[in-house]
Design an enzyme around this catalytic site. Sequence first.
Site, mmCIF file in Angstrom:
data_model
loop_
_atom_site.group_PDB
_atom_site.id
_atom_site.type_symbol
_atom_site.label_atom_id
_atom_site.label_comp_id
_atom_site.label_asym_id
_atom_site.label_seq_id
_atom_site.Cartn_x
_atom_site.Cartn_y
_atom_site.Cartn_z
ATOM 1 N N HIS A 133 0.803 -1.227 0.000
ATOM 2 C CA HIS A 133 0.000 0.000 0.000
ATOM 3 C C HIS A 133 0.838 1.279 0.000
ATOM 4 O O HIS A 133 0.311 2.351 -0.325
ATOM 5 C CB HIS A 133 -0.929 0.034 1.217
ATOM 6 C CG HIS A 133 -1.989 -1.022 1.218
ATOM 7 N ND1 HIS A 133 -2.847 -1.222 0.159
ATOM 8 C CD2 HIS A 133 -2.329 -1.947 2.156
ATOM 9 C CE1 HIS A 133 -3.664 -2.220 0.442
ATOM 10 N NE2 HIS A 133 -3.369 -2.686 1.648
ATOM 11 N N ALA A 134 2.100 1.201 0.385
ATOM 12 C CA ALA A 134 2.914 2.419 0.453
ATOM 13 C C ALA A 134 3.015 3.060 -0.922
ATOM 14 O O ALA A 134 3.244 2.386 -1.932
ATOM 15 C CB ALA A 134 4.298 2.098 0.997
#
Length: 391
Positions: A133-134
Amino acid sequence: MSGRAQLMWDEAVTGYDFGSGHPMDPVRLALTMRLVEAFELDRGPLEVVAAKPAGGSTLRLVHREDYIAAVRRASAEPAAADLSYGLGTADDPAFVGMHEASALIAGQSVGAAEAVWRGDAAHAVNFAGGLHHAMPGGAAGFCIYNDASLAIARLLELGAERVAYVDVDVHHGDGVQAAFWEDPRVLTISLHEHPRTLFPQTGWPEETGGAGAEGTAANVALPAGTADEGWLRAFHAVVPELLGAFRPQVIVTQHGADTHFEDPLAHLAVSLDAQRAVAEACHDLAHEHADGRWVALGGGGYAVVDVVPRSWTHLVAIAAGRPIDPTAMVPEAWRHEVFRRTRQLAPHRMTDGRTPQWRSFVDDGYDPADRLDQAVLATRRAVFPAHGLLP
Protein backbone atom coordinates in the site's frame (compact mmCIF):
# COMPACT_ATOMS: atom_id res chain seq x y z
CA MET A 1 20.03 -21.12 -13.11
CA SER A 2 20.54 -22.58 -9.66
CA GLY A 3 17.92 -25.04 -8.53
CA ARG A 4 18.19 -23.68 -5.02
CA ALA A 5 15.62 -21.52 -3.32
CA GLN A 6 16.40 -18.65 -1.00
CA LEU A 7 14.49 -17.55 2.06
CA MET A 8 15.29 -13.95 2.90
CA TRP A 9 15.33 -13.59 6.67
CA ASP A 10 16.88 -11.36 9.28
CA GLU A 11 15.41 -11.60 12.79
CA ALA A 12 15.55 -7.81 12.96
CA VAL A 13 12.58 -7.55 10.57
CA THR A 14 10.45 -8.22 13.66
CA GLY A 15 11.41 -4.67 14.67
CA TYR A 16 8.72 -3.52 12.23
CA ASP A 17 6.39 -3.00 15.16
CA PHE A 18 3.59 -0.42 15.33
CA GLY A 19 3.00 -1.17 18.99
CA SER A 20 0.69 -3.06 21.30
CA GLY A 21 -2.80 -3.58 19.95
CA HIS A 22 -1.94 -2.88 16.32
CA PRO A 23 -3.15 -5.63 13.94
CA MET A 24 0.27 -5.88 12.26
CA ASP A 25 1.79 -7.84 15.13
CA PRO A 26 5.39 -8.85 14.30
CA VAL A 27 4.89 -12.10 16.23
CA ARG A 28 3.36 -13.41 12.99
CA LEU A 29 6.79 -13.15 11.35
CA ALA A 30 8.66 -14.77 14.23
CA LEU A 31 6.15 -17.61 14.48
CA THR A 32 6.34 -18.24 10.74
CA MET A 33 10.11 -18.52 10.87
CA ARG A 34 9.93 -20.83 13.88
CA LEU A 35 7.47 -23.06 12.01
CA VAL A 36 9.76 -23.10 8.95
CA GLU A 37 12.54 -24.24 11.27
CA ALA A 38 10.32 -26.78 13.02
CA PHE A 39 9.71 -28.46 9.67
CA GLU A 40 13.48 -28.23 8.98
CA LEU A 41 12.84 -26.37 5.74
CA ASP A 42 15.85 -24.18 6.48
CA ARG A 43 18.07 -27.17 5.66
CA GLY A 44 18.84 -28.84 2.35
CA PRO A 45 17.91 -26.99 -0.84
CA LEU A 46 16.60 -23.88 0.96
CA GLU A 47 19.26 -21.29 1.75
CA VAL A 48 18.45 -18.71 4.43
CA VAL A 49 19.96 -15.37 3.47
CA ALA A 50 19.95 -11.96 5.16
CA ALA A 51 20.23 -9.13 2.66
CA LYS A 52 21.36 -5.64 3.57
CA PRO A 53 18.81 -2.88 4.15
CA ALA A 54 17.71 -0.88 1.12
CA GLY A 55 19.82 2.24 0.87
CA GLY A 56 18.76 5.68 -0.24
CA SER A 57 19.44 5.14 -3.94
CA THR A 58 17.37 1.95 -3.91
CA LEU A 59 14.48 3.53 -2.02
CA ARG A 60 14.48 6.39 -4.53
CA LEU A 61 13.70 3.92 -7.33
CA VAL A 62 10.09 4.22 -6.10
CA HIS A 63 9.86 6.72 -3.24
CA ARG A 64 10.29 10.49 -3.32
CA GLU A 65 13.28 11.99 -1.54
CA ASP A 66 11.09 14.21 0.66
CA TYR A 67 9.06 11.20 1.83
CA ILE A 68 12.17 9.18 2.71
CA ALA A 69 13.42 12.18 4.68
CA ALA A 70 10.07 12.38 6.50
CA VAL A 71 10.30 8.70 7.44
CA ARG A 72 13.83 9.22 8.74
CA ARG A 73 12.69 12.16 10.88
CA ALA A 74 9.72 10.26 12.28
CA SER A 75 11.97 7.27 12.96
CA ALA A 76 14.26 9.42 15.08
CA GLU A 77 11.49 11.41 16.77
CA PRO A 78 8.09 9.67 16.47
CA ALA A 79 6.22 12.50 18.19
CA ALA A 80 7.21 14.79 15.33
CA ALA A 81 5.80 12.53 12.58
CA ASP A 82 4.37 14.49 9.65
CA LEU A 83 0.74 13.46 9.18
CA SER A 84 0.74 14.83 5.64
CA TYR A 85 2.91 11.85 4.67
CA GLY A 86 0.58 9.35 6.34
CA LEU A 87 3.00 8.96 9.25
CA GLY A 88 1.84 9.01 12.88
CA THR A 89 -1.69 7.90 11.98
CA ALA A 90 -3.72 5.11 13.59
CA ASP A 91 -2.85 2.82 10.66
CA ASP A 92 0.82 3.80 10.52
CA PRO A 93 1.98 4.98 13.96
CA ALA A 94 5.53 6.29 14.03
CA PHE A 95 8.02 4.34 16.13
CA VAL A 96 11.70 4.58 16.90
CA GLY A 97 13.67 2.71 14.27
CA MET A 98 10.81 2.75 11.75
CA HIS A 99 13.05 3.70 8.83
CA GLU A 100 15.63 1.05 9.66
CA ALA A 101 13.08 -1.76 10.04
CA SER A 102 11.21 -0.73 6.89
CA ALA A 103 14.41 -0.45 4.85
CA LEU A 104 15.51 -3.88 6.11
CA ILE A 105 12.27 -5.50 4.92
CA ALA A 106 12.61 -3.70 1.59
CA GLY A 107 16.19 -4.90 1.32
CA GLN A 108 15.08 -8.51 1.67
CA SER A 109 12.66 -8.17 -1.26
CA VAL A 110 15.24 -6.38 -3.39
CA GLY A 111 17.78 -9.07 -2.49
CA ALA A 112 15.27 -11.74 -3.49
CA ALA A 113 14.77 -10.07 -6.87
CA GLU A 114 18.51 -9.81 -7.44
CA ALA A 115 19.09 -13.47 -6.56
CA VAL A 116 16.41 -14.68 -8.95
CA TRP A 117 17.43 -12.39 -11.81
CA ARG A 118 21.10 -13.28 -11.54
CA GLY A 119 20.35 -16.99 -11.30
CA ASP A 120 21.66 -17.45 -7.77
CA ALA A 121 18.29 -18.99 -6.92
CA ALA A 122 15.33 -20.22 -8.92
CA HIS A 123 12.86 -18.97 -6.30
CA ALA A 124 13.21 -16.49 -3.45
CA VAL A 125 10.75 -15.77 -0.63
CA ASN A 126 10.44 -12.80 1.71
CA PHE A 127 7.33 -13.39 3.80
CA ALA A 128 8.09 -10.24 5.81
CA GLY A 129 7.51 -8.25 2.62
CA GLY A 130 4.51 -7.58 0.46
CA LEU A 131 3.86 -4.12 1.96
CA HIS A 132 1.92 -3.11 -1.13
CA HIS A 133 0.00 0.00 0.00
CA ALA A 134 2.91 2.42 0.45
CA MET A 135 2.89 5.13 -2.20
CA PRO A 136 5.84 6.99 -3.71
CA GLY A 137 5.13 9.93 -1.41
CA GLY A 138 3.31 8.47 1.57
CA ALA A 139 2.61 5.65 4.00
CA ALA A 140 -0.71 3.82 3.91
CA GLY A 141 -2.36 0.68 5.19
CA PHE A 142 0.38 -0.47 7.61
CA CYS A 143 3.02 0.01 4.87
CA ILE A 144 5.96 2.44 5.05
CA TYR A 145 8.17 1.42 2.11
CA ASN A 146 6.72 -0.53 -0.79
CA ASP A 147 9.14 -3.46 -0.97
CA ALA A 148 7.18 -5.16 -3.76
CA SER A 149 7.50 -2.10 -6.00
CA LEU A 150 11.16 -1.74 -5.07
CA ALA A 151 11.86 -5.36 -6.03
CA ILE A 152 10.18 -4.83 -9.40
CA ALA A 153 12.01 -1.55 -9.96
CA ARG A 154 15.30 -3.28 -9.21
CA LEU A 155 14.50 -6.01 -11.74
CA LEU A 156 13.86 -3.33 -14.36
CA GLU A 157 17.11 -1.61 -13.41
CA LEU A 158 18.95 -4.91 -13.89
CA GLY A 159 17.55 -5.26 -17.39
CA ALA A 160 14.23 -7.09 -17.10
CA GLU A 161 11.90 -6.07 -19.91
CA ARG A 162 8.68 -7.71 -18.68
CA VAL A 163 7.79 -8.32 -15.02
CA ALA A 164 4.42 -9.66 -13.87
CA TYR A 165 3.09 -8.94 -10.39
CA VAL A 166 0.27 -11.11 -9.02
CA ASP A 167 -1.34 -9.97 -5.75
CA VAL A 168 -3.82 -12.23 -3.92
CA ASP A 169 -4.03 -10.23 -0.69
CA VAL A 170 -7.60 -9.42 0.33
CA HIS A 171 -6.78 -5.72 -0.16
CA HIS A 172 -6.09 -4.14 -3.53
CA GLY A 173 -2.40 -3.84 -4.40
CA ASP A 174 -2.82 -0.12 -4.98
CA GLY A 175 0.72 1.04 -4.29
CA VAL A 176 2.29 -1.35 -6.78
CA GLN A 177 -0.31 -0.50 -9.40
CA ALA A 178 0.34 3.22 -8.86
CA ALA A 179 4.13 2.82 -9.10
CA PHE A 180 3.90 1.23 -12.56
CA TRP A 181 0.66 2.75 -13.84
CA GLU A 182 2.31 4.12 -16.96
CA ASP A 183 5.02 1.47 -17.39
CA PRO A 184 4.21 -1.12 -20.09
CA ARG A 185 7.04 -3.33 -18.82
CA VAL A 186 5.07 -4.26 -15.69
CA LEU A 187 1.79 -6.18 -15.59
CA THR A 188 -0.02 -5.91 -12.24
CA ILE A 189 -2.85 -8.31 -11.43
CA SER A 190 -4.75 -7.97 -8.16
CA LEU A 191 -7.53 -10.19 -6.81
CA HIS A 192 -9.13 -8.53 -3.81
CA GLU A 193 -12.35 -7.87 -1.94
CA HIS A 194 -14.56 -5.37 -3.74
CA PRO A 195 -13.61 -1.72 -3.08
CA ARG A 196 -17.17 -0.98 -2.00
CA THR A 197 -16.62 -3.00 1.16
CA LEU A 198 -12.89 -2.76 1.95
CA PHE A 199 -9.85 -0.48 2.15
CA PRO A 200 -8.35 1.08 0.06
CA GLN A 201 -11.55 1.51 -1.98
CA THR A 202 -9.61 1.10 -5.23
CA GLY A 203 -9.09 -1.77 -7.64
CA TRP A 204 -12.12 -1.44 -9.88
CA PRO A 205 -12.03 -3.47 -13.12
CA GLU A 206 -11.97 -0.22 -15.09
CA GLU A 207 -8.49 0.55 -13.69
CA THR A 208 -6.42 -0.88 -16.54
CA GLY A 209 -3.24 1.20 -16.79
CA GLY A 210 -2.17 4.67 -17.83
CA ALA A 211 -1.30 6.23 -21.15
CA GLY A 212 1.03 3.99 -23.11
CA ALA A 213 0.43 1.10 -20.70
CA GLU A 214 -3.20 0.30 -21.37
CA GLY A 215 -4.11 -3.21 -20.27
CA THR A 216 -1.16 -3.63 -17.90
CA ALA A 217 -3.30 -3.34 -14.75
CA ALA A 218 -5.91 -6.02 -14.09
CA ASN A 219 -8.24 -5.91 -11.09
CA VAL A 220 -10.67 -8.60 -9.97
CA ALA A 221 -13.03 -7.10 -7.40
CA LEU A 222 -14.47 -10.07 -5.52
CA PRO A 223 -17.80 -9.94 -3.68
CA ALA A 224 -17.61 -10.09 0.10
CA GLY A 225 -18.10 -13.66 1.26
CA THR A 226 -16.26 -15.23 -1.68
CA ALA A 227 -14.99 -18.65 -0.58
CA ASP A 228 -12.59 -21.25 -1.96
CA GLU A 229 -14.42 -22.24 -5.12
CA GLY A 230 -15.08 -18.68 -6.26
CA TRP A 231 -11.61 -17.43 -5.32
CA LEU A 232 -9.87 -20.21 -7.23
CA ARG A 233 -12.28 -19.85 -10.14
CA ALA A 234 -11.48 -16.14 -10.39
CA PHE A 235 -7.73 -16.70 -10.13
CA HIS A 236 -7.67 -19.30 -12.88
CA ALA A 237 -10.07 -17.30 -15.07
CA VAL A 238 -7.72 -14.31 -15.21
CA VAL A 239 -4.12 -14.96 -14.19
CA PRO A 240 -2.90 -17.80 -16.46
CA GLU A 241 -4.18 -16.30 -19.71
CA LEU A 242 -2.78 -12.85 -18.97
CA LEU A 243 0.61 -14.27 -18.03
CA GLY A 244 0.63 -16.35 -21.19
CA ALA A 245 -0.03 -13.28 -23.32
CA PHE A 246 2.39 -11.00 -21.44
CA ARG A 247 5.28 -13.51 -21.39
CA PRO A 248 7.01 -12.23 -18.22
CA GLN A 249 10.68 -12.88 -17.57
CA VAL A 250 10.06 -12.83 -13.81
CA ILE A 251 6.93 -13.28 -11.72
CA VAL A 252 6.59 -11.48 -8.38
CA THR A 253 3.69 -12.64 -6.21
CA GLN A 254 2.17 -11.26 -3.03
CA HIS A 255 0.49 -13.77 -0.70
CA GLY A 256 -1.40 -11.82 1.92
CA ALA A 257 -3.08 -14.37 4.19
CA ASP A 258 -5.96 -12.03 5.05
CA THR A 259 -8.32 -13.66 2.55
CA HIS A 260 -8.84 -16.33 5.23
CA PHE A 261 -12.26 -16.78 6.83
CA GLU A 262 -10.74 -16.18 10.29
CA ASP A 263 -9.09 -12.88 9.39
CA PRO A 264 -10.55 -10.08 11.53
CA LEU A 265 -10.08 -7.22 9.05
CA ALA A 266 -11.83 -8.43 5.90
CA HIS A 267 -14.80 -10.37 4.58
CA LEU A 268 -13.67 -13.17 2.27
CA ALA A 269 -14.03 -16.82 3.34
CA VAL A 270 -10.98 -18.55 1.89
CA SER A 271 -9.32 -21.50 3.58
CA LEU A 272 -5.68 -22.23 4.26
CA ASP A 273 -5.98 -25.07 1.76
CA ALA A 274 -7.05 -22.73 -1.04
CA GLN A 275 -4.22 -20.34 -0.16
CA ARG A 276 -1.82 -23.26 -0.49
CA ALA A 277 -3.38 -24.18 -3.85
CA VAL A 278 -2.77 -20.66 -5.17
CA ALA A 279 0.83 -20.72 -3.97
CA GLU A 280 1.31 -23.96 -5.90
CA ALA A 281 -0.35 -22.42 -8.95
CA CYS A 282 1.99 -19.40 -8.79
CA HIS A 283 4.98 -21.74 -8.60
CA ASP A 284 3.75 -23.68 -11.63
CA LEU A 285 3.00 -20.50 -13.59
CA ALA A 286 6.51 -19.20 -12.93
CA HIS A 287 7.92 -22.37 -14.47
CA GLU A 288 5.47 -22.25 -17.37
CA HIS A 289 5.94 -18.60 -18.28
CA ALA A 290 9.11 -17.22 -16.66
CA ASP A 291 11.71 -20.02 -16.72
CA GLY A 292 10.98 -20.59 -13.04
CA ARG A 293 12.01 -17.09 -11.93
CA TRP A 294 9.74 -16.47 -8.96
CA VAL A 295 9.88 -13.91 -6.14
CA ALA A 296 7.23 -14.62 -3.48
CA LEU A 297 6.29 -12.12 -0.79
CA GLY A 298 4.04 -12.12 2.26
CA GLY A 299 1.60 -9.29 2.89
CA GLY A 300 -1.43 -8.85 5.11
CA GLY A 301 -2.73 -11.42 7.54
CA TYR A 302 -4.02 -10.68 11.02
CA ALA A 303 -4.99 -14.09 12.37
CA VAL A 304 -1.42 -14.18 13.58
CA VAL A 305 -1.42 -17.62 15.23
CA ASP A 306 -4.02 -19.77 13.48
CA VAL A 307 -3.45 -18.71 9.88
CA VAL A 308 -0.40 -16.65 8.93
CA PRO A 309 2.42 -18.98 10.06
CA ARG A 310 0.88 -22.04 8.42
CA SER A 311 0.00 -20.24 5.19
CA TRP A 312 3.47 -18.78 4.70
CA THR A 313 5.23 -21.96 5.79
CA HIS A 314 3.37 -23.74 2.99
CA LEU A 315 4.58 -20.98 0.65
CA VAL A 316 8.20 -21.44 1.74
CA ALA A 317 7.91 -25.22 1.44
CA ILE A 318 6.55 -24.99 -2.10
CA ALA A 319 9.33 -22.63 -3.13
CA ALA A 320 11.90 -24.96 -1.56
CA GLY A 321 10.60 -27.94 -3.53
CA ARG A 322 9.55 -29.66 -0.29
CA PRO A 323 5.78 -29.14 -0.10
CA ILE A 324 4.18 -30.08 3.19
CA ASP A 325 1.29 -32.52 3.13
CA PRO A 326 -1.74 -30.55 4.36
CA THR A 327 -2.65 -33.41 6.69
CA ALA A 328 0.74 -33.18 8.41
CA MET A 329 0.74 -32.56 12.15
CA VAL A 330 2.11 -29.24 13.31
CA PRO A 331 5.32 -29.95 15.28
CA GLU A 332 4.60 -30.03 18.99
CA ALA A 333 7.64 -27.88 19.81
CA TRP A 334 6.20 -25.09 17.69
CA ARG A 335 2.84 -25.35 19.42
CA HIS A 336 4.62 -24.91 22.76
CA GLU A 337 6.43 -21.88 21.35
CA VAL A 338 3.14 -20.34 20.27
CA PHE A 339 1.69 -20.72 23.75
CA ARG A 340 4.84 -19.34 25.36
CA ARG A 341 4.75 -16.22 23.18
CA THR A 342 1.02 -15.56 22.91
CA ARG A 343 -0.81 -17.68 25.50
CA GLN A 344 -2.94 -18.93 22.61
CA LEU A 345 -3.48 -22.52 21.56
CA ALA A 346 -1.93 -23.36 18.21
CA PRO A 347 -3.56 -25.39 15.44
CA HIS A 348 -2.73 -29.11 15.28
CA ARG A 349 -2.54 -29.69 11.53
CA MET A 350 -1.35 -27.86 8.42
CA THR A 351 -4.85 -27.81 6.96
CA ASP A 352 -8.31 -26.41 7.54
CA GLY A 353 -9.66 -29.76 6.41
CA ARG A 354 -10.84 -28.47 3.04
CA THR A 355 -10.31 -29.98 -0.41
CA PRO A 356 -10.61 -26.91 -2.65
CA GLN A 357 -12.31 -27.46 -5.98
CA TRP A 358 -13.27 -25.00 -8.66
CA ARG A 359 -14.96 -24.94 -12.04
CA SER A 360 -13.23 -23.49 -15.08
CA PHE A 361 -14.71 -20.19 -16.21
CA VAL A 362 -13.78 -20.96 -19.82
CA ASP A 363 -14.54 -24.67 -20.06
CA ASP A 364 -17.62 -24.83 -17.83
CA GLY A 365 -19.20 -21.54 -18.85
CA TYR A 366 -20.38 -18.71 -16.63
CA ASP A 367 -23.58 -17.58 -14.98
CA PRO A 368 -24.43 -13.97 -15.88
CA ALA A 369 -26.55 -13.71 -12.72
CA ASP A 370 -23.71 -14.78 -10.41
CA ARG A 371 -21.88 -11.91 -8.69
CA LEU A 372 -18.52 -13.72 -8.77
CA ASP A 373 -18.85 -14.43 -12.48
CA GLN A 374 -19.90 -10.85 -13.09
CA ALA A 375 -16.68 -9.67 -11.40
CA VAL A 376 -14.54 -12.03 -13.47
CA LEU A 377 -16.22 -11.06 -16.72
CA ALA A 378 -15.83 -7.34 -15.94
CA THR A 379 -12.08 -7.83 -15.59
CA ARG A 380 -11.76 -9.94 -18.71
CA ARG A 381 -13.77 -7.42 -20.77
CA ALA A 382 -11.69 -4.51 -19.48
CA VAL A 383 -8.23 -6.04 -19.96
CA PHE A 384 -8.18 -9.08 -22.21
CA PRO A 385 -8.69 -7.29 -25.57
CA ALA A 386 -5.55 -5.19 -24.94
CA HIS A 387 -3.61 -8.48 -24.97
CA GLY A 388 -5.35 -9.94 -28.00
CA LEU A 389 -7.45 -12.24 -25.82
CA LEU A 390 -11.18 -12.85 -26.00
CA PRO A 391 -13.12 -11.79 -22.91
